[in-house]
Motif scaffolding. Structure first.
Motif, PDB file in Angstrom:
ATOM      1  N   TRP A  87       0.801   2.089   8.293  1.00 29.70           N
ATOM      2  CA  TRP A  87       0.522   0.651   8.095  1.00 29.70           C
ATOM      3  C   TRP A  87       1.073   0.230   6.754  1.00 29.70           C
ATOM      4  O   TRP A  87       1.550   1.084   5.990  1.00 29.70           O
ATOM      5  CB  TRP A  87      -0.969   0.369   8.204  1.00 29.70           C
ATOM      6  CG  TRP A  87      -1.854   1.026   7.146  1.00 29.70           C
ATOM      7  CD1 TRP A  87      -1.619   2.216   6.511  1.00 29.70           C
ATOM      8  CD2 TRP A  87      -3.076   0.522   6.625  1.00 29.70           C
ATOM      9  NE1 TRP A  87      -2.651   2.487   5.643  1.00 29.70           N
ATOM     10  CE2 TRP A  87      -3.556   1.463   5.685  1.00 29.70           C
ATOM     11  CE3 TRP A  87      -3.835  -0.628   6.876  1.00 29.70           C
ATOM     12  CZ2 TRP A  87      -4.756   1.284   4.988  1.00 29.70           C
ATOM     13  CZ3 TRP A  87      -5.024  -0.793   6.179  1.00 29.70           C
ATOM     14  CH2 TRP A  87      -5.477   0.154   5.249  1.00 29.70           C
ATOM     15  N   ASP A  88       0.986  -1.077   6.474  1.00 28.59           N
ATOM     16  CA  ASP A  88       1.385  -1.596   5.165  1.00 28.59           C
ATOM     17  C   ASP A  88       0.125  -1.684   4.305  1.00 28.59           C
ATOM     18  O   ASP A  88      -0.672  -2.616   4.447  1.00 28.59           O
ATOM     19  CB  ASP A  88       2.034  -2.975   5.300  1.00 28.59           C
ATOM     20  CG  ASP A  88       3.466  -2.901   5.777  1.00 28.59           C
ATOM     21  OD1 ASP A  88       4.002  -1.783   5.939  1.00 28.59           O
ATOM     22  OD2 ASP A  88       4.058  -3.979   5.985  1.00 28.59           O
ATOM     23  N   ILE A  89      -0.018  -0.700   3.416  1.00 29.80           N
ATOM     24  CA  ILE A  89      -1.220  -0.600   2.592  1.00 29.80           C
ATOM     25  C   ILE A  89      -1.381  -1.873   1.742  1.00 29.80           C
ATOM     26  O   ILE A  89      -0.451  -2.289   1.058  1.00 29.80           O
ATOM     27  CB  ILE A  89      -1.136   0.655   1.693  1.00 29.80           C
ATOM     28  CG1 ILE A  89      -1.108   1.918   2.572  1.00 29.80           C
ATOM     29  CG2 ILE A  89      -2.273   0.691   0.687  1.00 29.80           C
ATOM     30  CD1 ILE A  89      -0.699   3.195   1.828  1.00 29.80           C
ATOM     31  N   SER A 139      -1.822   0.414  14.677  1.00 29.29           N
ATOM     32  CA  SER A 139      -0.830   1.051  13.794  1.00 29.29           C
ATOM     33  C   SER A 139       0.599   0.869  14.291  1.00 29.29           C
ATOM     34  O   SER A 139       0.868   0.946  15.494  1.00 29.29           O
ATOM     35  CB  SER A 139      -1.122   2.542  13.685  1.00 29.29           C
ATOM     36  OG  SER A 139      -0.043   3.193  13.015  1.00 29.29           O
ATOM     37  N   ARG A 140       1.504   0.705  13.347  1.00 26.48           N
ATOM     38  CA  ARG A 140       2.917   0.590  13.734  1.00 26.48           C
ATOM     39  C   ARG A 140       3.479   1.894  14.273  1.00 26.48           C
ATOM     40  O   ARG A 140       4.575   1.906  14.845  1.00 26.48           O
ATOM     41  CB  ARG A 140       3.755   0.117  12.555  1.00 26.48           C
ATOM     42  CG  ARG A 140       3.816   1.090  11.403  1.00 26.48           C
ATOM     43  CD  ARG A 140       4.913   0.670  10.439  1.00 26.48           C
ATOM     44  NE  ARG A 140       4.691   1.196   9.105  1.00 26.48           N
ATOM     45  CZ  ARG A 140       5.129   0.612   8.002  1.00 26.48           C
ATOM     46  NH1 ARG A 140       5.776  -0.523   8.082  1.00 26.48           N
ATOM     47  NH2 ARG A 140       4.913   1.142   6.838  1.00 26.48           N
ATOM     48  N   LEU A 141       2.755   2.992  14.093  1.00 21.23           N
ATOM     49  CA  LEU A 141       3.207   4.251  14.690  1.00 21.23           C
ATOM     50  C   LEU A 141       2.928   4.269  16.199  1.00 21.23           C
ATOM     51  O   LEU A 141       3.525   5.044  16.940  1.00 21.23           O
ATOM     52  CB  LEU A 141       2.537   5.450  14.007  1.00 21.23           C
ATOM     53  CG  LEU A 141       2.917   5.660  12.540  1.00 21.23           C
ATOM     54  CD1 LEU A 141       2.171   6.849  11.959  1.00 21.23           C
ATOM     55  CD2 LEU A 141       4.431   5.834  12.360  1.00 21.23           C
ATOM     56  N   VAL A 199       4.228 -11.050   5.794  1.00 19.97           N
ATOM     57  CA  VAL A 199       3.727 -10.381   4.595  1.00 19.97           C
ATOM     58  C   VAL A 199       3.667  -8.871   4.829  1.00 19.97           C
ATOM     59  O   VAL A 199       3.000  -8.402   5.756  1.00 19.97           O
ATOM     60  CB  VAL A 199       2.322 -10.916   4.226  1.00 19.97           C
ATOM     61  CG1 VAL A 199       1.793 -10.238   2.969  1.00 19.97           C
ATOM     62  CG2 VAL A 199       2.360 -12.440   4.051  1.00 19.97           C
ATOM     63  N   HIS A 200       4.377  -8.130   3.979  1.00 25.97           N
ATOM     64  CA  HIS A 200       4.492  -6.673   4.116  1.00 25.97           C
ATOM     65  C   HIS A 200       4.286  -5.994   2.766  1.00 25.97           C
ATOM     66  O   HIS A 200       4.370  -6.641   1.721  1.00 25.97           O
ATOM     67  CB  HIS A 200       5.889  -6.290   4.621  1.00 25.97           C
ATOM     68  CG  HIS A 200       6.197  -6.802   5.987  1.00 25.97           C
ATOM     69  ND1 HIS A 200       6.157  -5.999   7.103  1.00 25.97           N
ATOM     70  CD2 HIS A 200       6.537  -8.044   6.419  1.00 25.97           C
ATOM     71  CE1 HIS A 200       6.470  -6.725   8.170  1.00 25.97           C
ATOM     72  NE2 HIS A 200       6.703  -7.960   7.788  1.00 25.97           N
ATOM     73  N   SER A 201       4.064  -4.669   2.815  1.00 27.70           N
ATOM     74  CA  SER A 201       4.097  -3.884   1.576  1.00 27.70           C
ATOM     75  C   SER A 201       4.965  -2.659   1.806  1.00 27.70           C
ATOM     76  O   SER A 201       5.185  -2.242   2.942  1.00 27.70           O
ATOM     77  CB  SER A 201       2.686  -3.483   1.148  1.00 27.70           C
ATOM     78  OG  SER A 201       2.182  -2.451   1.983  1.00 27.70           O
ATOM     79  N   PHE A 202       5.470  -2.118   0.697  1.00 34.29           N
ATOM     80  CA  PHE A 202       6.326  -0.920   0.802  1.00 34.29           C
ATOM     81  C   PHE A 202       5.884   0.126  -0.198  1.00 34.29           C
ATOM     82  O   PHE A 202       5.231  -0.165  -1.195  1.00 34.29           O
ATOM     83  CB  PHE A 202       7.806  -1.287   0.617  1.00 34.29           C
ATOM     84  CG  PHE A 202       8.162  -1.882  -0.734  1.00 34.29           C
ATOM     85  CD1 PHE A 202       8.070  -3.242  -0.954  1.00 34.29           C
ATOM     86  CD2 PHE A 202       8.619  -1.076  -1.771  1.00 34.29           C
ATOM     87  CE1 PHE A 202       8.421  -3.797  -2.180  1.00 34.29           C
ATOM     88  CE2 PHE A 202       8.973  -1.615  -3.009  1.00 34.29           C
ATOM     89  CZ  PHE A 202       8.870  -2.979  -3.210  1.00 34.29           C
ATOM     90  N   ILE A 257       8.187 -11.354   3.068  1.00 36.55           N
ATOM     91  CA  ILE A 257       7.752 -10.946   1.731  1.00 36.55           C
ATOM     92  C   ILE A 257       7.395  -9.463   1.759  1.00 36.55           C
ATOM     93  O   ILE A 257       6.666  -9.017   2.641  1.00 36.55           O
ATOM     94  CB  ILE A 257       6.521 -11.776   1.297  1.00 36.55           C
ATOM     95  CG1 ILE A 257       6.912 -13.246   1.129  1.00 36.55           C
ATOM     96  CG2 ILE A 257       5.911 -11.208   0.008  1.00 36.55           C
ATOM     97  CD1 ILE A 257       5.713 -14.162   0.880  1.00 36.55           C
ATOM     98  N   GLU A 258       7.921  -8.714   0.801  1.00 32.37           N
ATOM     99  CA  GLU A 258       7.612  -7.280   0.667  1.00 32.37           C
ATOM    100  C   GLU A 258       7.072  -7.027  -0.745  1.00 32.37           C
ATOM    101  O   GLU A 258       7.767  -7.288  -1.726  1.00 32.37           O
ATOM    102  CB  GLU A 258       8.875  -6.437   0.864  1.00 32.37           C
ATOM    103  CG  GLU A 258       9.332  -6.289   2.307  1.00 32.37           C
ATOM    104  CD  GLU A 258       8.643  -5.127   3.031  1.00 32.37           C
ATOM    105  OE1 GLU A 258       7.711  -4.514   2.459  1.00 32.37           O
ATOM    106  OE2 GLU A 258       9.052  -4.835   4.172  1.00 32.37           O
ATOM    107  N   VAL A 259       5.855  -6.503  -0.851  1.00 33.73           N
ATOM    108  CA  VAL A 259       5.257  -6.215  -2.162  1.00 33.73           C
ATOM    109  C   VAL A 259       5.062  -4.705  -2.300  1.00 33.73           C
ATOM    110  O   VAL A 259       4.598  -4.053  -1.353  1.00 33.73           O
ATOM    111  CB  VAL A 259       3.898  -6.932  -2.325  1.00 33.73           C
ATOM    112  CG1 VAL A 259       3.263  -6.592  -3.678  1.00 33.73           C
ATOM    113  CG2 VAL A 259       4.063  -8.439  -2.184  1.00 33.73           C
TER     114      VAL A 259
HETATM  115 ZN    ZN Z   1       5.733  -3.939   7.052  1.00 35.10          ZN
END
Ligand code: ZN
Length: 260
Positions: free
Chosen positions: A53-55, A78-80, A151-154, A223-225
């Motif tokens: 997931w995007d924490i 989950s994206r998995l 909205v995403h995180s990496f 957006i990627e944070v």
């Molecule tokens: Zn993502």
């Protein structure tokens, strides 16, 4: 049946009556794996890692939903299991490998099992988002069209390599909102902000933008944070306010009535 009745729905809308002319999207909001999949054969560390997931992304998106008063469509699986930011034909939609983590439960999947992932995770998410965007377009009537903001995180370290980008603004064919937000970043955020980093459309990450925004001529941005900045509530709150101000500033530069 992949998702037990108690595990449904695969997606939800938070703040559905939000008044902003914006639809927020968080495809990778959850790390939930349906019981029928036996954790996809992953250990507990992998199940809670950025691969699953995007924490921090859901908390960030929720805080933006409050700050902007915008509806938020969020995945609950989950994206998995299925990556809702990928089309069904993409091999990445049901990944057998994510960075150094291999996913035993996705190896050698039968056509039926793969179809069930699409039918029970992707299609409900897609339908809920399409419906939410349709409502927003109707509400916008002859005014400026609603904006789609994902909205995403990496992860701060990828394949052992530290990433210096703190905030990425990604675009697909229409770069207007990403560029407007980049310009708005100066003075509105202390984050190291870059265009199309740490990924770009070439990496196949703009599926949601293509299907739900570009197809209708709606302003849009991904957006990627970096997720180490989302480790505590204070960090999330600050970044949500920065991003909300940048979104507001970017949309204020839109023409008053665009065709849509
Ligand atoms: Zn993502």
């Amino acid at each position: 049946m992949l998702l037990h009745i108690t595990e449904r729905p695969a997606a939800r809308v938070i703040n559905p009556d939000g008044r902003a002319n914006i639809v927020l999207v968080c495809e990778h909001a959850a790390r939930f794996i349906p019981k029928a999949l036996n954790n996809l054969g992953l250990d507990t560390a992998a199940q809670s890692s950025h691969a699953a997931w995007d924490i921090g992304a859901l908390e960030l998106a929720q805080a933006m939903s409050v700050a902007l008063d915008a509806p938020l469509v969020a995945g609950r699986v989950s994206r998995l299991v299925y990556d809702c930011n990928r089309p069904p034909e993409s091999p990445d939609a049901v990944p057998v490998q994510s960075e150094s983590i291999s996913v035993p439960g996705n190896v050698g999947l039968s056509a039926e099992d793969r179809a069930a992932r699409v039918a029970e995770v992707y299609r409900p998410f897609e339908a809920l988002l399409a419906g939410t965007v349709a409502v927003a377009r109707r509400k916008a009537a002859d005014g400026p069209p609603p904006a789609i903001v994902t909205v995403h995180s990496f992860t701060p370290v990828y394949f052992g390599k530290p990433r210096s980008t703190e905030l990425g603004l990604l675009h697909d064919a229409d770069d207007q909102m990403a560029l407007d937000m980049l310009h708005a970043a100066a003075g509105r955020t202390a984050l190291k902000t870059e265009l199309n980093a740490p990924y770009s459309a070439k990496d196949g990450v703009t599926h949601t933008l293509k299907v739900h925004a570009t197809a209708f001529g709606l302003p849009n941005v991904m957006i990627e944070v970096r997720n180490d900045l989302l480790a505590d509530a204070a960090g999330i709150a600050q970044i949500a306010l920065d991003l909300s101000a940048m979104v507001g500033a970017a949309l204020a530069t839109q023409p008053a009535a665009a065709s849509h």
